[in-house]
Design a protein around this motif. Structure first.
Motif, short mmCIF file in Angstrom:
data_model
loop_
_atom_site.label_atom_id
_atom_site.label_comp_id
_atom_site.label_asym_id
_atom_site.label_seq_id
_atom_site.Cartn_x
_atom_site.Cartn_y
_atom_site.Cartn_z
N PHE A 256 0.82 -1.22 0.00
CA PHE A 256 0.00 0.00 0.00
C PHE A 256 0.85 1.27 0.00
O PHE A 256 0.48 2.28 -0.61
CB PHE A 256 -1.01 -0.01 1.17
CG PHE A 256 -2.17 -0.92 0.90
CD1 PHE A 256 -3.25 -0.48 0.15
CD2 PHE A 256 -2.18 -2.22 1.36
CE1 PHE A 256 -4.33 -1.31 -0.13
CE2 PHE A 256 -3.26 -3.07 1.09
CZ PHE A 256 -4.32 -2.61 0.35
N PHE A 257 2.01 1.22 0.66
CA PHE A 257 2.90 2.38 0.66
C PHE A 257 3.36 2.69 -0.76
O PHE A 257 3.38 3.84 -1.20
CB PHE A 257 4.11 2.11 1.56
CG PHE A 257 5.02 3.30 1.75
CD1 PHE A 257 4.82 4.18 2.80
CD2 PHE A 257 6.07 3.54 0.86
CE1 PHE A 257 5.66 5.28 2.97
CE2 PHE A 257 6.90 4.64 1.01
CZ PHE A 257 6.70 5.51 2.08
N LYS A 258 3.72 1.61 -1.48
CA LYS A 258 4.21 1.80 -2.85
C LYS A 258 3.13 2.45 -3.73
O LYS A 258 3.41 3.37 -4.49
CB LYS A 258 4.62 0.45 -3.43
CG LYS A 258 5.35 0.58 -4.74
CD LYS A 258 5.74 -0.77 -5.29
CE LYS A 258 5.94 -0.65 -6.80
NZ LYS A 258 5.83 -1.96 -7.46
N ILE A 259 1.90 1.99 -3.57
CA ILE A 259 0.81 2.61 -4.35
C ILE A 259 0.61 4.06 -3.91
O ILE A 259 0.44 4.95 -4.75
CB ILE A 259 -0.49 1.80 -4.19
CG1 ILE A 259 -0.31 0.41 -4.75
CG2 ILE A 259 -1.64 2.51 -4.89
CD1 ILE A 259 -1.41 -0.55 -4.39
N GLY A 260 0.67 4.29 -2.61
CA GLY A 260 0.50 5.65 -2.11
C GLY A 260 1.56 6.60 -2.64
O GLY A 260 1.33 7.79 -2.79
N ALA A 261 2.74 6.06 -2.93
CA ALA A 261 3.84 6.91 -3.38
C ALA A 261 3.90 7.06 -4.89
O ALA A 261 4.51 8.00 -5.39
CB ALA A 261 5.16 6.35 -2.87
N THR A 262 3.29 6.14 -5.63
CA THR A 262 3.50 6.16 -7.08
C THR A 262 2.23 6.39 -7.90
O THR A 262 2.31 6.54 -9.11
CB THR A 262 4.13 4.83 -7.56
OG1 THR A 262 3.29 3.76 -7.13
CG2 THR A 262 5.52 4.63 -6.99
#
Lengths: 177, 192
Positions: free
Chosen positions: B13-19
């Motif tokens: 979820f962090f990766k989606i939040g950042a990209t």
């Protein structure tokens, strides 16, 4: 500092209310947020509100993380926390609670009625968000052109909206000189 | 399905939040949840998405909460939603400090005015795409217009509009009215 805590508490109360009323997502509550933050409490000016919303457009992830900036501008770090918790926590808790029994309502006849019934409300609220932002933000011929162009491209083509936001930035800079 | 670790949930979820950018977050979520991680199948994701759209709050955040809940209960939900939001919150806060120190600069004002105008286009396009069905059905369209005029034109308190128009609309779509399929979710999960 001393007057920041009461302000942060009012923010927490106001944004918690917005959170559970946000049928249709973030843009659905923009008019009410503008009313509370700019018109009623005069915590921010309309120009500031508009610029903070625009800043939020270039940040990654879910829309509306800009509520943190509204909170910070109104009441410092406490305001930041109040706006973020207020805006994201209540709706998330509600989602969690509803998820516990929504499964079991698969055969409940009103379930689909609620889903279909809230859809026009959500669309109407999103439209009111677009309307408010258009009133605040679409200035002059360049602004109108950018807004229309963006709408058209996004409807016709699958393209990452970030490029259009950046194109808007470029158009703003070019149009100004 | 193997129960993923909290660290794994946070990472995804962090990766989606950042990209993910510009309102396309749900499409990225679907890619990660259904295709890469296989945490939910298509039907499971559609169910989550439909409920997310019906519930108040941001779609993407609701999808994170509901998926996290399916995976690891309320703690999974907390990890998923927080991880999704943290990158954007950090970046927008950083940008606001930059903006604060540049305030009054004509360049910044006009750049943001351009972004705001494009954002109007983004909301209009999203409203039309999600609302295709509601905007073409006469009764639904009347409810859409009533909502928009009450809020945008008369400044009626949002709570009253949600209760009033929402309640009326649910009654109009009551069981047996023949107006129940909403067909909203499926139309917007294709990635941009």
């Amino acid at each position: 500092m001393m007057d920041e805590i009461p302000k942060a508490l009012s923010l927490l109360a106001a944004f918690s209310m917005l959170s559970v009323l946000a049928v249709g997502g973030g843009s659905a509550v923009l008019p009410e947020m503008h009313k509370i933050v700019v018109l009623q409490h005069e915590w921010l000016g309309a120009q500031q509100f508009k610029e903070i919303y625009s800043l939020g457009q270039v940040a990654p992830g879910p829309n509306m993380t800009m509520v943190a900036v509204i909170g910070e501008s109104v009441a410092g770090p406490f305001g930041w926390l109040a706006a973020v918790l207020g805006f994201f926590l209540p709706s998330s808790l509600l989602a969690l609670a509803v998820n516990r029994f929504w499964h079991r309502l698969e055969s409940w006849q009103w379930r689909e009625s609620i889903e279909a019934g809230l859809a026009p409300l959500a669309i109407g609220l999103m439209a009111s968000g677009a309307w408010l932002l258009a009133k605040l933000a679409v200035e002059g011929r360049v602004g109108l052109l950018v807004a229309t162009f963006t709408t058209g491209i996004l409807i016709l083509y699958k393209i990452n909206p970030l490029w259009l936001i950046l194109a808007g930035v470029a158009a703003g800079l070019l149009g100004a000189f | 399905m193997n129960e993923p670790s909290f660290a794994r949930i946070a990472g995804v979820f962090f990766k989606i939040g950042a990209t993910s950018f510009g309102g396309g977050v749900v499409a990225y979520l679907r890619g990660a949840i259904v295709e890469q991680e296989k945490w939910l199948d298509d039907d499971g994701f559609l169910r989550v998405l439909e409920l997310s759209q019906t519930l108040p709050g941001l779609n993407a955040v609701n999808v994170a909460v509901l998926t996290g809940d399916e995976l690891r209960g309320w703690r999974g939900a907390a990890v998923a939603a927080t991880s999704l939001l943290v990158p954007g919150l950090a970046l927008v806060t950083l940008l606001s400090f930059l903006w604060g120190s540049l305030q009054g600069s004509a360049w910044v004002t006009t750049a943001l005015a351009g972004a705001a105008a494009a954002a109007v286009g983004l909301i209009v396009a999203t409203t039309i795409q999600i609302g295709r069905r509601q905007l073409t059905d006469p009764l639904d369209l009347a409810l859409v217009v009533a909502t928009a005029v009450a809020v945008g034109g008369f400044g009626v308190d949002l709570g009253w509009v949600v209760l009033g128009v929402g309640g009326l609309s649910i009654l109009l779509h009551r069981p047996g009215s023949g107006r129940r399929s909403s067909e909203r979710a499926s139309s917007r999960v294709t990635p941009a």
